[in-house]
Scaffold this motif. Structure first.
Motif, PDB file in Angstrom:
ATOM      1  N   GLY A   9       9.347  36.659  12.561  1.00  0.00           N
ATOM      2  CA  GLY A   9       8.028  36.044  12.414  1.00  0.00           C
ATOM      3  C   GLY A   9       7.724  35.769  10.944  1.00  0.00           C
ATOM      4  N   GLY A  49      10.132  34.814  16.431  1.00  0.00           N
ATOM      5  CA  GLY A  49       8.957  35.665  16.617  1.00  0.00           C
ATOM      6  C   GLY A  49       7.700  34.838  16.839  1.00  0.00           C
ATOM      7  N   ASN A  50       6.624  35.526  17.224  1.00  0.00           N
ATOM      8  CA  ASN A  50       5.340  34.838  17.394  1.00  0.00           C
ATOM      9  C   ASN A  50       4.155  35.764  17.128  1.00  0.00           C
ATOM     10  N   GLY A  51       4.433  36.950  16.533  1.00  0.00           N
ATOM     11  CA  GLY A  51       3.356  37.929  16.348  1.00  0.00           C
ATOM     12  C   GLY A  51       2.152  37.380  15.590  1.00  0.00           C
ATOM     13  N   PRO A  52       2.355  36.824  14.382  1.00  0.00           N
ATOM     14  CA  PRO A  52       1.206  36.288  13.647  1.00  0.00           C
ATOM     15  C   PRO A  52       0.494  35.183  14.428  1.00  0.00           C
ATOM     16  N   LYS A 122       2.974  46.545  19.360  1.00  0.00           N
ATOM     17  CA  LYS A 122       3.424  45.259  18.802  1.00  0.00           C
ATOM     18  C   LYS A 122       2.334  44.661  17.909  1.00  0.00           C
ATOM     19  N   GLY A 184       8.989  34.335  20.870  1.00  0.00           N
ATOM     20  CA  GLY A 184       8.055  35.430  21.095  1.00  0.00           C
ATOM     21  C   GLY A 184       8.595  36.437  22.102  1.00  0.00           C
ATOM     22  N   GLY A 185       9.916  36.483  22.236  1.00  0.00           N
ATOM     23  CA  GLY A 185      10.534  37.406  23.200  1.00  0.00           C
ATOM     24  C   GLY A 185      10.491  36.895  24.622  1.00  0.00           C
ATOM     25  N   VAL A 203       3.141  41.165  24.712  1.00  0.00           N
ATOM     26  CA  VAL A 203       3.975  40.352  23.816  1.00  0.00           C
ATOM     27  C   VAL A 203       5.313  41.083  23.691  1.00  0.00           C
ATOM     28  N   VAL A 204       6.366  40.457  24.158  1.00  0.00           N
ATOM     29  CA  VAL A 204       7.691  41.086  24.149  1.00  0.00           C
ATOM     30  C   VAL A 204       8.296  40.964  22.745  1.00  0.00           C
ATOM     31  N   ASP A 205       9.133  41.915  22.378  1.00  0.00           N
ATOM     32  CA  ASP A 205       9.792  41.861  21.067  1.00  0.00           C
ATOM     33  C   ASP A 205      10.973  40.891  21.111  1.00  0.00           C
ATOM     34  N   LYS A 206      10.979  39.919  20.190  1.00  0.00           N
ATOM     35  CA  LYS A 206      12.019  38.878  20.245  1.00  0.00           C
ATOM     36  C   LYS A 206      13.398  39.415  19.890  1.00  0.00           C
TER      37      LYS A 206
HETATM   38  N1  LIG Z   1       7.332  38.506  19.573  1.00  0.00           N
HETATM   39  C1  LIG Z   1       7.828  38.981  18.383  1.00  0.00           C
HETATM   40  O1  LIG Z   1       8.749  39.803  18.349  1.00  0.00           O
HETATM   41  O2  LIG Z   1       7.194  38.483  17.253  1.00  0.00           O
HETATM   42  P1  LIG Z   1       7.419  38.912  15.725  1.00  0.00           P
HETATM   43  O3  LIG Z   1       8.867  38.767  15.406  1.00  0.00           O
HETATM   44  O4  LIG Z   1       6.572  37.941  14.947  1.00  0.00           O
HETATM   45  O5  LIG Z   1       6.946  40.330  15.584  1.00  0.00           O
END
Ligand SMILES: NC(=O)OP(=O)(O)O
Ligand SMILES: Nc1ncnc2c1ncn2[C@@H]1O[C@H](COP(=O)(O)OP(=O)(O)O)[C@@H](O)[C@H]1O
Length: 305
Positions: A9, A49-52, A122, A184-185, A203-206
């Motif tokens: 991200g 990623g998509n966290g932000p 997350k 975004g996983g 929100v899944v971890d990518k």
């Molecule tokens: N979805 C996800 O893992 O996003 P980031 O990499 O931004 O934390």
């Protein structure tokens, strides 16, 4: 080689940067140009990623007076796949003219009983001061947690079981396309008794999804790209030092923070323990150097016997 690249991200939106479209598209351009040398010789799948971004969209949706209910996190996750996928699609097209590039919406199956739904870890959205974060927790019901020098919202992040559209991704790869997927996983979904899929709030971890997808696609290597040159031992102390090559068992014996380096290390270990040749955690700047073993932390399967 077949390579799965998990783009952090931070590569798309650096800490304390404004989440403006122009800023993120410029970062997507930088990422596409950095990855370009890989495409001449390798089959490449890119997840991001998509966290932000999902946090920003959640704030926008919650403040829209025309909505009776804010959009749930599965819908927001799909929105981020469309937005970031579009930027990467365009910038990859411009970086490697003539190559076939696809960016697709994906769902990732998770366990409805995963304890992560009630234990949020997350990080999403922007960074706040401690006072701001406590205020947001009270007024909006957010869970908040320290992240680096600030505080951020946290949401549940269940373990990825399977990328639902894996067969389609394989077809695209086999056709010679560079594939952007599982952003975004992946949109988190659960399967009911009648084999129907339903979106869930998470929100899944990518990086963890990247490891699952890389194994399912028989990828040779998993490249986890972020904003540090390697995994550091004694992180944050005067003794901190880069880890070069290490086997998964030795890496697992160390401890890493849940919301940042922890999932990257876990993804790398799972990939090689599941049969992948090697994983590298390192900086986006020079992916060829990561592949060649000239930089980054190279994670290998534990030695046999
Ligand atoms: N979805 C996800 O893992 O996003 P980031 O990499 O931004 O934390
Ligand atoms: N042992 C460690 N070695 C290197 N970085 C670490 C370590 N522990 C925590 N980190 C932090 O992890 C961050 C990368 O994780 P994260 O912010 O989730 O990346 P991304 O958004 O790129 O996926 C680094 O910027 C660093 O601040």
């Amino acid at each position: 080689m077949r390579i799965l690249v998990a783009l952090g991200g931070n590569a798309l939106l650096r800490r304390h940067e404004r989440p403006d479209a122009a800023v993120q598209q410029a970062n997507a351009r930088r990422a596409a140009l950095a990855l370009a040398p890989l495409f001449a010789e390798h089959e490449v799948v890119i997840t991001h990623g998509n966290g932000p971004q999902v946090g920003v969209l959640a704030v926008q949706s919650a403040s829209d007076p025309h909505l009776s209910t804010p959009y749930p996190f599965d819908v927001l996750g799909a929105q981020t796949q469309g937005m970031i996928g579009y930027w990467l699609l365009q910038e990859l097209h411009n970086a490697v003219p003539g190559r076939r590039v696809a960016a697709i919406i994906n769902q990732t199956e998770v366990d409805p009983a995963d304890p992560a739904f009630t234990n949020p870890t997350k990080f999403i959205g922007e960074t706040y001061t401690h006072e701001e974060a406590l205020e947001l927790a009270t007024t909006r019901g957010w869970s908040v947690h320290p992240d680096g020098d600030g505080w951020r919202r946290v949401v549940g992040s269940p373990q990825p079981r399977e990328v639902v559209e894996t067969d389609l991704i394989r077809l695209l790869l086999d056709s010679g396309a560079i594939v952007v997927c599982a952003g975004g996983g992946g949109v988190p979904v659960v399967r009911d008794g009648a084999d129907r899929l339903h979106g869930v709030e998470a929100v899944v971890d990518k990086d963890l999804t990247g490891a699952v997808l890389a194994r399912a696609l028989d990828a040779d290597a998993l490249l986890v790209l972020t904003d540090v040159p390697a995994v550091l031992r004694d992180y944050g102390t005067p003794q901190q030092a880069e880890i070069g090559e290490i086997d998964a068992a030795s890496l697992r014996a160390m401890r890493f923070p849940a919301g940042s380096m922890g999932p990257k290390v876990e993804a790398a270990c799972r990939f090689v323990e599941g049969g992948g040749k090697f994983a590298v955690i390192g900086s986006l700047d020079d992916p060829i150097a990561l592949l060649d073993g000239r930089s980054g932390t190279r994670v290998t399967a534990p030695a046999l016997g």
